[in-house]
Design a protein around this motif. Structure first.
Motif, PDB file in Angstrom:
ATOM      1  N   SER A 220       0.595  -1.049  -0.299  1.00 23.68           N
ATOM      2  CA  SER A 220       0.080  -0.173  -0.023  1.00 23.68           C
ATOM      3  C   SER A 220       0.727   1.670  -0.174  1.00 23.68           C
ATOM      4  N   ASP A 221       1.683   1.557   0.434  1.00 23.66           N
ATOM      5  CA  ASP A 221       2.918   2.416   0.584  1.00 23.66           C
ATOM      6  C   ASP A 221       2.935   2.952  -0.768  1.00 23.66           C
ATOM      7  N   ARG A 222       3.720   1.809  -1.444  1.00 29.18           N
ATOM      8  CA  ARG A 222       3.974   1.780  -2.608  1.00 29.18           C
ATOM      9  C   ARG A 222       3.151   2.180  -3.420  1.00 29.18           C
ATOM     10  N   VAL A 223       2.380   1.516  -3.379  1.00 32.60           N
ATOM     11  CA  VAL A 223       1.318   1.177  -4.208  1.00 32.60           C
ATOM     12  C   VAL A 223       0.658   2.560  -4.462  1.00 32.60           C
ATOM     13  N   CYS A 224       0.066   2.786  -3.627  1.00 35.23           N
ATOM     14  CA  CYS A 224      -1.166   4.305  -3.603  1.00 35.23           C
ATOM     15  C   CYS A 224      -0.869   5.304  -3.752  1.00 35.23           C
ATOM     16  N   PRO A 225       0.004   5.882  -3.264  1.00 40.46           N
ATOM     17  CA  PRO A 225       1.150   7.545  -3.745  1.00 40.46           C
ATOM     18  C   PRO A 225       0.388   7.447  -4.975  1.00 40.46           C
ATOM     19  N   LYS A 226       0.439   6.813  -5.745  1.00 39.97           N
ATOM     20  CA  LYS A 226      -0.227   6.862  -7.969  1.00 39.97           C
ATOM     21  C   LYS A 226      -1.866   7.009  -7.607  1.00 39.97           C
ATOM     22  N   TYR A 227      -2.744   7.297  -6.837  1.00 36.64           N
ATOM     23  CA  TYR A 227      -3.720   7.284  -6.846  1.00 36.64           C
ATOM     24  C   TYR A 227      -4.431   8.133  -6.980  1.00 36.64           C
ATOM     25  N   GLN A 228      -5.739   8.997  -7.301  1.00 38.30           N
ATOM     26  CA  GLN A 228      -6.122   9.749  -7.013  1.00 38.30           C
ATOM     27  C   GLN A 228      -7.213   9.477  -5.602  1.00 38.30           C
ATOM     28  N   ASN A 229      -7.192   8.484  -5.580  1.00 36.51           N
ATOM     29  CA  ASN A 229      -7.687   8.018  -4.240  1.00 36.51           C
ATOM     30  C   ASN A 229      -7.916   6.510  -3.076  1.00 36.51           C
ATOM     31  N   PRO A 230      -6.257   7.055  -2.672  1.00 35.13           N
ATOM     32  CA  PRO A 230      -5.241   6.288  -2.240  1.00 35.13           C
ATOM     33  C   PRO A 230      -6.496   6.025  -1.141  1.00 35.13           C
ATOM     34  N   GLU A 231      -6.673   5.751  -0.271  1.00 36.23           N
ATOM     35  CA  GLU A 231      -7.110   5.460   0.984  1.00 36.23           C
ATOM     36  C   GLU A 231      -8.186   4.434   0.446  1.00 36.23           C
ATOM     37  N   GLU A 232      -9.032   4.417  -0.838  1.00 40.98           N
ATOM     38  CA  GLU A 232     -10.332   3.669  -1.214  1.00 40.98           C
ATOM     39  C   GLU A 232      -9.384   2.339  -1.587  1.00 40.98           C
ATOM     40  N   ILE A 233      -7.811   2.684  -2.662  1.00 41.11           N
ATOM     41  CA  ILE A 233      -6.547   1.717  -2.957  1.00 41.11           C
ATOM     42  C   ILE A 233      -6.630   0.849  -1.520  1.00 41.11           C
ATOM     43  N   ARG A 234      -6.202   1.763  -0.695  1.00 36.86           N
ATOM     44  CA  ARG A 234      -5.462   0.747   0.451  1.00 36.86           C
ATOM     45  C   ARG A 234      -6.249  -0.207   1.146  1.00 36.86           C
ATOM     46  N   ALA A 235      -8.173   0.025   0.940  1.00 32.91           N
ATOM     47  CA  ALA A 235      -8.770  -0.204   1.867  1.00 32.91           C
ATOM     48  C   ALA A 235      -8.918  -1.509   0.681  1.00 32.91           C
ATOM     49  N   ARG A 236      -8.688  -1.959  -0.187  1.00 36.81           N
ATOM     50  CA  ARG A 236      -9.344  -2.505  -1.575  1.00 36.81           C
ATOM     51  C   ARG A 236      -7.979  -3.581  -1.197  1.00 36.81           C
ATOM     52  N   ILE A 237      -6.995  -3.179  -1.262  1.00 41.14           N
ATOM     53  CA  ILE A 237      -5.503  -3.976  -1.414  1.00 41.14           C
ATOM     54  C   ILE A 237      -5.988  -4.796   0.118  1.00 41.14           C
ATOM     55  N   SER A 238      -6.376  -4.040   1.710  1.00 36.98           N
ATOM     56  CA  SER A 238      -6.802  -4.984   2.419  1.00 36.98           C
ATOM     57  C   SER A 238      -7.051  -5.432   3.090  1.00 36.98           C
ATOM     58  N   GLU A 239      -8.911  -6.165   2.004  1.00 37.29           N
ATOM     59  CA  GLU A 239     -10.227  -6.686   1.863  1.00 37.29           C
ATOM     60  C   GLU A 239      -9.827  -8.361   1.728  1.00 37.29           C
ATOM     61  N   ASP A 240     -11.047  -9.139   2.348  1.00 40.98           N
ATOM     62  CA  ASP A 240     -10.429 -10.436   1.502  1.00 40.98           C
ATOM     63  C   ASP A 240     -11.948 -10.503   0.831  1.00 40.98           C
ATOM     64  N   VAL A 241     -11.304 -11.622  -0.582  1.00 38.97           N
ATOM     65  CA  VAL A 241     -12.567 -11.256  -1.175  1.00 38.97           C
ATOM     66  C   VAL A 241     -12.449 -12.575  -1.699  1.00 38.97           C
ATOM     67  N   ASP A 242     -14.362 -13.539  -0.839  1.00 39.78           N
ATOM     68  CA  ASP A 242     -13.938 -14.795  -0.905  1.00 39.78           C
ATOM     69  C   ASP A 242     -12.728 -15.900  -1.144  1.00 39.78           C
ATOM     70  N   GLY A 243     -11.892 -15.151   0.160  1.00 41.15           N
ATOM     71  CA  GLY A 243     -11.211 -16.313   1.439  1.00 41.15           C
ATOM     72  C   GLY A 243      -9.459 -15.769   0.503  1.00 41.15           C
ATOM     73  N   LYS A 244      -9.664 -14.340  -0.433  1.00 40.19           N
ATOM     74  CA  LYS A 244      -8.763 -14.053  -0.830  1.00 40.19           C
ATOM     75  C   LYS A 244      -7.937 -12.745  -1.013  1.00 40.19           C
ATOM     76  N   PRO A 245      -6.884 -12.902  -0.432  1.00 44.67           N
ATOM     77  CA  PRO A 245      -6.237 -11.174  -0.382  1.00 44.67           C
ATOM     78  C   PRO A 245      -6.484  -9.851  -1.186  1.00 44.67           C
ATOM     79  N   GLY A 246      -7.132  -8.790  -1.292  1.00 44.73           N
ATOM     80  CA  GLY A 246      -7.559  -7.766  -2.130  1.00 44.73           C
ATOM     81  C   GLY A 246      -6.518  -7.814  -3.272  1.00 44.73           C
ATOM     82  N   TYR A 247      -5.147  -8.464  -2.618  1.00 44.90           N
ATOM     83  CA  TYR A 247      -4.148  -7.526  -3.018  1.00 44.90           C
ATOM     84  C   TYR A 247      -3.785  -8.865  -5.033  1.00 44.90           C
ATOM     85  N   PHE A 248      -4.658 -10.366  -4.561  1.00 40.06           N
ATOM     86  CA  PHE A 248      -4.419 -10.630  -6.172  1.00 40.06           C
ATOM     87  C   PHE A 248      -5.298 -10.572  -6.980  1.00 40.06           C
TER      88      PHE A 248
END
Length: 529
Positions: free
Chosen positions: A495-523
């Motif tokens: 998150s600290d390396r990826v989010c700065p390029k986004y206009q909505n960094p906190e939303e992207i940080r949350a998506r990276i952190s969320e669990d989707v169907d048992g898998k981390p959001g970064y996949f």
């Protein structure tokens, strides 16, 4: 056999969607070779796919006004990717299906022709196929976090529900098992030379098969990377050092293969801007030739001149890292020299130009999208070795590889670090070496990254930061981020390396952190079943 193989375009056809015609091939020995080349056509078809699936979400790339919605969805970490042609993993499974079918047909042919078959070639072709299959599965694991594992020679992609879905850890273990246990008693270590087999009477420099050996992933970097993912750091070190030491002991040539020295720096732009892979840096590479209808889409996505579409661009945040002394210790420089090779500003637009600079003599026209794609290159050995050594507590050696090289600590030989030899230095076993190892940063006359004796995690992050500068838009950085996130259970590494390029960094940080169907959001999320 030569007649069968003379027209490369007959085999190097990158159209995907169909498996090999299992009814009609390997009726005679020549088809042992053409069948394997059929697998390579499918490898060509997926060569650039990982770049769009990982770098788009990574620390550098961002959309342009031309970016299609499917790429935007991947960039935005969307979880509903149904129907997304970029996210669809089917072309990867095409390769696996072809590998399984080919292994089955090889075995059938050997069984039917036990005295006629060349057993050396048989073993080498099995080994090559096993390495391709393991590399594809590892790629699936790094991108999607899971994969359907099957070894059966199925004929089309249907009814895969009977096969297990393995997570990334299970994929790594299965790949290691596949490479060592192999198929029909043959493991993945056998090698082959297409040139020697198919064109022995032609000088190497004139042979059409000169670069074919690059197309199959080499055993040692693939096995080392799997060990790194598995946490077998000493095995990683042993495998890589054995290979590098052997190369370095064989020659004091200025452009010694795998060695990161000043000679490499002088030809650095040619790593990509050439019709053939750069020999000093190349371990394995997927090769294309637009003349034979062998193309990828790298120029389409990154190029700005017609017919290219400029679908992805380097972000200003990513570009600024190359001139930020806090991120990139520049020594006496104001800009990391690599930046001018990777990027340019054309007509006010930031462009990834490493694959075709405006001054390119290799690809005169924009439609010549035959850029080779590196499966493994020499610089990766330094990074994998540094990461493994750091996690073994050998911080001094890890620091040297990233900074000023082994020669920076032992300029007159006398290397005392376990596993390293004097052949890394200016005083080798063969005599004086004009261009010894200078590490990743030393080769560019850059300052040193700080490594801490008592903070392995911080050192890993320094290694990762340097990867961000060395491998932009190659599909190699984001998977390394995932590996370190999993090692330290710290999502901020991404998150600290990826989010700065986004206009909505906190939303992207949350998506990276969320669990989707048992898998981390970064996949990348794709409903396999």
């Amino acid at each position: 056999m030569m007649g069968t193989l003379s027209a490369c375009s007959d085999f190097f056809n990158v159209e995907t969607g169909n498996v090999l015609d299992h009814k009609d091939y390997i009726k005679e020995e020549s088809e042992l070779y053409s069948g394997y080349i059929g697998i390579m056509t499918k490898v060509q078809a997926i060569g650039d796919k990982v770049i769009y699936l990982t770098d788009t979400r990574g620390e550098l790339l961002e959309p342009t006004s031309n970016t299609p919605n499917e790429l935007y969805s991947i960039y935005n970490y969307d979880t509903d990717l149904a129907g997304n042609k970029y996210a669809n993993p089917a072309p990867y499974y095409d390769v696996i299906i072809a590998c399984n079918d080919y292994l089955s047909k090889l075995y059938d042919y050997k069984t039917a022709n036990p005295t006629a078959i060349n057993i050396t070639h048989y073993k080498a072709l099995i080994s090559c196929t096993l390495r391709v299959k393991a590399w594809i599965y590892l790629t699936l694991g790094k991108v999607y976090g899971e994969a359907i594992w099957f070894d059966d020679p199925i004929r089309e992609m249907k009814d895969l529900n009977n096969y297990p879905v393995k997570n990334l850890d299970e994929i790594v273990e299965s790949c290691l098992d596949l490479l060592t246990k192999g198929f029909d008693g043959v493991d993945a270590t056998n090698t082959m030379s297409w040139k020697e087999w198919l064109d022995p009477d032609t000088d190497t420099g004139s042979s059409a098969y000169r670069y074919w050996d690059y197309m199959t992933p080499e055993f040692f970097p693939l096995y080392a990377e799997l060990c790194l993912w598995h946490g077998d750091y000493q095995k990683t070190v042993n495998v890589i050092l054995n290979a590098m030491n052997a190369k370095f002991a064989s020659t004091v040539n200025d452009a010694t293969q795998y060695m990161h020295n000043v000679k490499l720096t002088g030809t650095y732009s040619k790593i990509w801007d050439n019709t053939n892979p750069q020999p000093q840096e190349t371990i394995s590479a997927i090769i294309y030739s637009y003349k034979n209808n062998q193309t990828n889409s790298l120029l389409k996505h990154f190029g700005i001149d017609s017919p290219n579409e400029y679908l992805l661009a380097p972000s200003q945040v990513g570009l600024d890292r190359y001139s930020d002394p806090n991120f990139d210790p520049l020594g006496g420089s104001t800009l990391d020299k690599r930046a001018s090779i990777y990027f340019a500003n054309y007509d006010g637009k930031n462009v990834v130009c490493k694959y075709r600079p405006r001054s390119s003599s290799a690809r005169t026209y924009a439609y010549q999208d035959d850029v080779h794609i590196y499966i493994y290159r020499g610089s990766e050995l330094y990074f994998m070795l540094a990461e493994a050594l750091n996690n073994l507590g050998r911080v001094q050696e890890a620091s040297a590889l990233i900074n000023q090289g082994v020669n920076g600590s032992f300029p007159n030989g006398g290397v005392t670090w376990p596993g390293f030899t004097d052949d890394w230095t200016g005083t080798s076993s063969l005599g004086s070496r004009k261009y010894p190892d200078m590490g990743i940063r030393g080769s560019f006359n850059l300052g040193n990254r700080e490594f801490k004796r008592d903070d392995i995690k911080a050192n890993d992050e320094q290694i990762l930061n340097e990867m961000m500068l060395e491998f932009p838009a190659e599909g190699k950085i984001y998977p390394a981020m995932i590996r370190m996130v999993r090692r330290y259970n710290d999502l901020n590494i991404i998150s600290d390396r990826v989010c700065p390029k986004y206009q909505n960094p906190e939303e992207i940080r949350a998506r990276i952190s969320e669990d989707v169907d048992g898998k981390p959001g970064y996949f990348v999320h794709w409903k396999l079943k």
